[in-house]
Design an enzyme around this catalytic site. Structure first.
Site, PDB file in Angstrom:
ATOM      1  N   LYS A  16       0.853  -1.188   0.000  1.00 56.49           N
ATOM      2  CA  LYS A  16       0.000   0.000   0.000  1.00 56.49           C
ATOM      3  C   LYS A  16       0.887   1.235   0.000  1.00 56.49           C
ATOM      4  CE  LYS A  16      -4.457   1.171   0.252  1.00 56.49           C
ATOM      5  NZ  LYS A  16      -5.466   0.613  -0.679  1.00 56.49           N
ATOM      6  N   THR A  63      -4.396  -4.920   0.713  1.00 58.27           N
ATOM      7  CA  THR A  63      -3.722  -3.636   0.897  1.00 58.27           C
ATOM      8  C   THR A  63      -4.559  -2.691   1.755  1.00 58.27           C
ATOM      9  OG1 THR A  63      -4.603  -2.649  -1.140  1.00 58.27           O
ATOM     10  CG2 THR A  63      -2.552  -3.912  -1.308  1.00 58.27           C
ATOM     11  N   HIS A 266      22.511  26.365 -11.059  1.00 55.87           N
ATOM     12  CA  HIS A 266      23.305  27.463 -11.582  1.00 55.87           C
ATOM     13  C   HIS A 266      22.658  28.827 -11.352  1.00 55.87           C
ATOM     14  CE1 HIS A 266      25.715  24.369 -13.371  1.00 55.87           C
ATOM     15  NE2 HIS A 266      24.729  23.956 -14.141  1.00 55.87           N
TER      16      HIS A 266
END
Length: 309
Positions: A16, A63, A266
């Site tokens: 799950k 689940t 950057h």
């Protein structure tokens, strides 16, 4: 564990994902509140091949049951605990309750709620959302063997000087100038593996892993920046990354390996000129264009001899 299936090797797991749970604990007088918000992911390695080959679901842990278990166990935890402890607790539950489950993998990401202060005083029940996230993964076997990893996601760090990049390979495609003066920014993703090899060997000190998380984060940050006066020079992201990893292993004896991902985010120098007006903006280590892509990608791991990441 692979099983032979009709001349093929077959591996499977089920679980799950994204089970979100918030838990509040109160001090004995009820005034001071402590809270966490966890995103829990569970995977079970189990012997339920019959569900795949014979439509027989009798060995499957639903689940939905896993989801409910998270809330039941959170409710039963009457004392405040760390994400690591909760992950281990769930792993022990699934591997001990169900005979067919031989390994449980529990991953937790903790949302960074931080107690606020009002007029310099910590609020009894007020919290604000921070930035970097505390992560953990516990792999618990039925025998009690444990692999425990903790980590940080989204640790944004920046210094405006004491960074350079020189001596790199130059060829016909290279346009980047060498420099000893640049801004260095990154978003650190770190993970570290603890040396504890069984559930019974983990420290019993309350909230030990929360303290370790804060301590490791401090070492990473302090090493990145260096002393408050003057800082420390970084010859490259690679050099700084290694120093950070070494600092963690030198400081914490119960950490066997560390992995760091540090993108080079950057800040580009801004120069603006035109034919008619000449230099409109001339860069003098002051005005930058912040970017987030593309970015450099630097990652490495460091481990003690005979340790496994």
């Amino acid at each position: 564990m692979a099983k032979e299936l009709g001349g093929f090797n077959f591996e499977q797991r089920h679980g799950k994902a994204r089970v979100r749970v918030g838990r509040v604990w109160r001090s004995k007088d009820g005034r001071h509140h402590f809270m966490v918000e966890w995103n829990v992911n569970i995977s079970l390695l189990s012997d339920c091949v019959a569900a795949y080959v014979r439509d027989d679901n009798s060995d499957i842990v639903a689940t939905d049951t896993m989801k409910n278990t998270v809330y039941v166990k959170a409710k039963k935890c009457s004392e405040q605990l760390s994400a690591e402890e909760f992950a281990i607790l769930l792993g022990k539950h699934f591997t001990s309750l169900y005979p067919q489950v031989f390994t449980a993998i529990v991953k937790i990401v903790e949302k960074p709620w931080e107690r606020i202060s009002v007029n310099g005083q910590p609020h009894e029940h007020g919290f604000k959302l921070g930035s970097e996230k505390h992560t953990t993964e516990a792999i618990v076997q039925k025998s009690g063997v444990l692999q425990l990893t903790s980590g940080i996601e989204g640790l944004s760090l920046l210094k405006t000087t004491q960074s350079g990049f020189e001596g790199f390979i130059r060829d016909k495609y290279t346009a980047l100038p060498e420099t000893r003066e640049r801004m260095l920014a990154t978003e650190v993703t770190a993970s570290w593996r603890y040396s504890y090899e069984s559930v019974s060997s983990i420290p019993r000190k309350p909230l030990y892993f929360n303290d370790q998380y804060l301590n490791v984060k401090k070492v990473l940050v302090d090493t990145f920046f260096g002393p408050p006066v003057g800082g420390v020079y970084s010859a490259s992201v690679q050099s700084t990354l290694l120093q950070m990893a070494k600092a963690v292993l030198s400081r914490f004896t119960d950490i066997s390996s560390v992995q760091l991902k540090m993108p080079n985010i950057h800040f580009l120098p801004v120069n603006i000129s035109s034919k008619d007006n000449g230099n409109i903006v001339k860069f003098n280590d002051d005005v930058y264009l912040p970017t987030d892509e593309p970015h450099g990608s630097i990652e490495a791991s460091l481990s003690r001899s005979r340790s496994k990441m």
